[in-house]
Write a protein that holds these residues in place. Sequence first.
Motif, PDB file in Angstrom:
ATOM      1  N   LEU A 168       0.835  -1.213   0.000  1.00 14.98           N
ATOM      2  CA  LEU A 168       0.000   0.000   0.000  1.00 14.98           C
ATOM      3  C   LEU A 168       0.868   1.260   0.000  1.00 14.98           C
ATOM      4  O   LEU A 168       0.513   2.264  -0.611  1.00 14.98           O
ATOM      5  CB  LEU A 168      -0.971  -0.021   1.180  1.00 14.98           C
ATOM      6  N   ASN A 169       2.014   1.201   0.674  1.00 13.14           N
ATOM      7  CA  ASN A 169       2.961   2.324   0.623  1.00 13.14           C
ATOM      8  C   ASN A 169       3.531   2.482  -0.790  1.00 13.14           C
ATOM      9  O   ASN A 169       3.708   3.607  -1.275  1.00 13.14           O
ATOM     10  CB  ASN A 169       4.091   2.133   1.633  1.00 13.14           C
ATOM     11  N   GLU A 170       3.818   1.370  -1.442  1.00 15.27           N
ATOM     12  CA  GLU A 170       4.309   1.418  -2.825  1.00 15.27           C
ATOM     13  C   GLU A 170       3.244   2.026  -3.745  1.00 15.27           C
ATOM     14  O   GLU A 170       3.557   2.834  -4.619  1.00 15.27           O
ATOM     15  CB  GLU A 170       4.693   0.008  -3.293  1.00 15.27           C
ATOM     16  N   VAL A 189     -10.858  -4.063  -5.464  1.00 23.57           N
ATOM     17  CA  VAL A 189      -9.676  -4.908  -5.488  1.00 23.57           C
ATOM     18  C   VAL A 189      -9.895  -5.884  -4.342  1.00 23.57           C
ATOM     19  O   VAL A 189      -9.776  -5.515  -3.169  1.00 23.57           O
ATOM     20  CB  VAL A 189      -8.380  -4.094  -5.293  1.00 23.57           C
ATOM     21  N   ARG A 190     -10.280  -7.115  -4.703  1.00 24.78           N
ATOM     22  CA  ARG A 190     -10.635  -8.094  -3.672  1.00 24.78           C
ATOM     23  C   ARG A 190      -9.407  -8.898  -3.278  1.00 24.78           C
ATOM     24  O   ARG A 190      -8.776  -9.543  -4.104  1.00 24.78           O
ATOM     25  CB  ARG A 190     -11.727  -9.031  -4.171  1.00 24.78           C
ATOM     26  N   PHE A 236      -1.812  -4.992  -5.705  1.00 23.48           N
ATOM     27  CA  PHE A 236      -1.144  -3.723  -6.009  1.00 23.48           C
ATOM     28  C   PHE A 236      -1.264  -3.410  -7.503  1.00 23.48           C
ATOM     29  O   PHE A 236      -1.609  -2.291  -7.884  1.00 23.48           O
ATOM     30  CB  PHE A 236       0.330  -3.802  -5.590  1.00 23.48           C
ATOM     31  N   GLN A 237      -0.989  -4.404  -8.352  1.00 25.15           N
ATOM     32  CA  GLN A 237      -1.043  -4.179  -9.798  1.00 25.15           C
ATOM     33  C   GLN A 237      -2.449  -3.816 -10.252  1.00 25.15           C
ATOM     34  O   GLN A 237      -2.633  -2.910 -11.059  1.00 25.15           O
ATOM     35  CB  GLN A 237      -0.526  -5.419 -10.543  1.00 25.15           C
ATOM     36  N   LYS A 238      -3.458  -4.499  -9.716  1.00 25.32           N
ATOM     37  CA  LYS A 238      -4.840  -4.195 -10.082  1.00 25.32           C
ATOM     38  C   LYS A 238      -5.234  -2.803  -9.579  1.00 25.32           C
ATOM     39  O   LYS A 238      -5.853  -2.020 -10.301  1.00 25.32           O
ATOM     40  CB  LYS A 238      -5.800  -5.250  -9.523  1.00 25.32           C
TER      41      LYS A 238
END
Length: 157
Positions: free
Chosen positions: A48-50, A134-135, A147-149
Amino acid sequence: MQKPIIFLDFDGVVETIYWEQDENGVWSYNVHKYGRDQLNNKQAIGWLNELYSKVPYDIVVSSSWRIGMTIEELQNLITNSGFNPDIKVVGVTPVLHLQRGQEIQAWLDTVSFAGKFIIIDDDSDMCHLLPLLVRTDCQLGFTIYDFQKALKLLQNS
């Protein structure tokens, strides 16, 4: 320009099941390692920081943890858990005892929010907002795949 919003659930996203062995060698799982003082999935928080480093966002807490906690307490919780201190908790969804998607829509309507947003949750009761979900896997929490989604949704929505 208004930052995007992430409607964030905690359990199953940044607070996940972990396994531990007791003094007799017996394995068992636990969830709330730190009680309500800290969220336990540091890898999920790292992703989440990324995400924040790519697309800065604010958080609206949709988690049941919002019940009985102030915005300031929720802010302290996420910061103490390792979230980037620049990430701000700007609200909580109302407790309407309806599907989570309806509570999120009520927040959007109440504050007249018209910007970008996504929902990060391990449940799917998002009604018409399901395309913005984003599940996560409740045992893994927020992963590189999530993260990618999330990044794609925030960049394209």
